[in-house]
Design a protein around this motif. Structure first.
Motif, PDB file in Angstrom:
ATOM      1  N   ASP A  86     -17.695  -6.799   1.256  1.00 15.63           N
ATOM      2  CA  ASP A  86     -16.784  -5.692   1.546  1.00 15.63           C
ATOM      3  C   ASP A  86     -15.354  -6.188   1.399  1.00 15.63           C
ATOM      4  O   ASP A  86     -14.905  -7.067   2.155  1.00 15.63           O
ATOM      5  CB  ASP A  86     -17.018  -5.163   2.962  1.00 15.63           C
ATOM      6  CG  ASP A  86     -18.299  -4.363   3.079  1.00 15.63           C
ATOM      7  OD1 ASP A  86     -18.337  -3.239   2.555  1.00 15.63           O
ATOM      8  OD2 ASP A  86     -19.273  -4.882   3.671  1.00 15.63           O
ATOM      9  N   LEU A  88     -11.452  -5.698   1.848  1.00 20.65           N
ATOM     10  CA  LEU A  88     -10.691  -5.002   2.888  1.00 20.65           C
ATOM     11  C   LEU A  88      -9.205  -4.976   2.546  1.00 20.65           C
ATOM     12  O   LEU A  88      -8.628  -6.005   2.154  1.00 20.65           O
ATOM     13  CB  LEU A  88     -10.891  -5.693   4.239  1.00 20.65           C
ATOM     14  CG  LEU A  88     -12.347  -5.893   4.696  1.00 20.65           C
ATOM     15  CD1 LEU A  88     -12.399  -6.689   5.991  1.00 20.65           C
ATOM     16  CD2 LEU A  88     -13.044  -4.550   4.868  1.00 20.65           C
ATOM     17  N   TYR A  96     -12.898   2.991   6.790  1.00 22.18           N
ATOM     18  CA  TYR A  96     -12.863   1.576   7.162  1.00 22.18           C
ATOM     19  C   TYR A  96     -11.959   0.745   6.256  1.00 22.18           C
ATOM     20  O   TYR A  96     -11.936  -0.485   6.371  1.00 22.18           O
ATOM     21  CB  TYR A  96     -14.283   0.995   7.136  1.00 22.18           C
ATOM     22  CG  TYR A  96     -15.231   1.711   8.062  1.00 22.18           C
ATOM     23  CD1 TYR A  96     -15.169   1.529   9.440  1.00 22.18           C
ATOM     24  CD2 TYR A  96     -16.177   2.597   7.549  1.00 22.18           C
ATOM     25  CE1 TYR A  96     -16.035   2.198  10.285  1.00 22.18           C
ATOM     26  CE2 TYR A  96     -17.048   3.267   8.386  1.00 22.18           C
ATOM     27  CZ  TYR A  96     -16.974   3.066   9.759  1.00 22.18           C
ATOM     28  OH  TYR A  96     -17.835   3.742  10.598  1.00 22.18           O
ATOM     29  N   SER A  98     -12.197  -0.118   3.174  1.00 24.58           N
ATOM     30  CA  SER A  98     -12.999  -1.163   2.536  1.00 24.58           C
ATOM     31  C   SER A  98     -13.663  -0.629   1.274  1.00 24.58           C
ATOM     32  O   SER A  98     -13.825   0.584   1.095  1.00 24.58           O
ATOM     33  CB  SER A  98     -14.069  -1.689   3.499  1.00 24.58           C
ATOM     34  OG  SER A  98     -15.006  -0.668   3.799  1.00 24.58           O
TER      35      SER A  98
END
Length: 351
Positions: A86, A88, A96, A98
């Motif tokens: 993931d 980020l 999120y 992500s």
């Protein structure tokens, strides 16, 4: 007016030589097709190359955090393997911030390594040791390039999402990069690597010389000498076939998935349970094909051998046949002599 003939430039090939070279290299596309078929059967189930996938995912995660800062990527499980990454960033879309990716068997770079190794090993006129060295070096380069391809995802996504944050469309350049490399980028790199190596070792001239010196450098024959190791390999091939069938007919998870699919089809039901059952059943079929491909390759590799002609140009099988014929002649002559002796002995006894 007298006809004039022009001399062929030095190093230029005649059409006959071009034809011989073409026939010699016609084996390469055939070998590539066979390798492609084997790889397709091998990777039918998901995460077939899981150890390689996990290793590359870990390196991808560590390099991303090292280069772009701690917290740029997080590694987690996908289908039971630590292959999910993931990415980020505050500008990434979604709640999120992500982007979820994972290393599949196609992303592992093994496909490219097999393709390049086949090209190198099928090239004539190059010593075997040099081929093996080239395969090792080129596969290492492909592995590094594949890791770099994955690491580049993050800056491409960050740069595009900085201007249009929180929009799925900002990830388009990242997917375009992935598609370009996957579709034709790696192919160009692989062929270029092989071409540079090929020209480095003399190119067509060396191959043509090998064709003239040895028009038939090798051929396939059935194995004639068997020992315990060969029989063990055949047993292992048979075991792989047994495991392939048992994975479908005795694996309880596969049986449950098949029964669930049968019920879903009967009831015309569409649900997540039916989708999961379809995935489990497809994986069971895929593992069966994969094990069967390995068993077939192991069996053929044991039963068939590659032979080369002897120094006098004859093949080992011809020598063995000649030896057998000579032994038969010796036995026939010996039998004839023994019969003649018995006849003389009987004649003397009658006298």
């Amino acid at each position: 007016m007298a006809a004039t003939t022009t001399a062929r430039p030095d190093g230029d090939m005649s059409w006959k030589e071009v034809g011989e070279l073409g026939l010699r290299y016609g084996r390469i596309p055939m070998a590539l097709l066979l390798v492609e078929a084997f790889y397709w059967f091998l990777t039918l189930p998901s995460d077939t190359l899981a150890p390689v996938q996990v290793t590359e995912a870990w390196i991808w995660n560590e390099l991303t955090n090292f280069i772009y800062g701690e917290g740029s990527a997080v590694i987690s499980q996908h289908n039971g393997w630590m292959t999910r990454i993931d990415l980020l960033h505050v500008d990434f879309p979604g709640p999120y911030d992500s982007v979820g990716l994972y290393v599949s068997d196609e992303c592992a770079g093994v496909h490219e390594m097999i393709f390049l190794s086949t090209l190198v090993m099928m090239t004539d006129g190059v010593p075997q040791r040099d081929k093996l060295k080239a395969v090792a070096v080129m596969c290492g380069i492909v592995y590094v390039l594949n890791i770099l391809r994955l690491v580049v995802f993050y800056p491409i996504a960050v740069e595009s999402c900085a201007s249009t944050p929180d929009l799925q469309a900002c990830l388009t350049p990242m997917w375009a990069w992935h598609e370009a490399v996957y579709t034709w980028g790696f192919l160009v790199v692989l062929v270029s690597m092989w071409l540079v190596w090929f020209l480095r070792f003399g190119g067509p001239a060396r191959t043509l010389a090998a064709t003239k010196d040895d028009p038939s450098p090798w051929r396939f024959e059935r194995r004639r000498a068997w020992n315990v190791r060969h029989k063990a390999l055949l047993g292992a091939a048979l075991l792989l076939f047994v495991l392939a069938f048992s994975n479908i007919f005795t694996n309880q998870e596969a049986i449950d998935a098949r029964d669930t699919l049968a019920f879903c089809e009967f009831a015309s039901q569409l649900s997540s349970e039916c989708g999961d059952a379809q995935l489990r059943w497809d994986d069971a079929i895929g593992y069966a094909w994969s094990l069967s491909a390995l068993g077939l390759t192991l069996g053929l590799g044991t039963f068939v051998v590659v032979v080369r002609p002897l120094d006098d140009g004859t093949w080992p099988s011809q020598v063995n046949n000649n030896d057998s014929a000579q032994m038969d002649d010796v036995e026939e002559k010996s039998g004839a002599r023994q019969s003649a002796k018995r006849s003389r002995r009987q004649s003397e006894e009658e006298e």
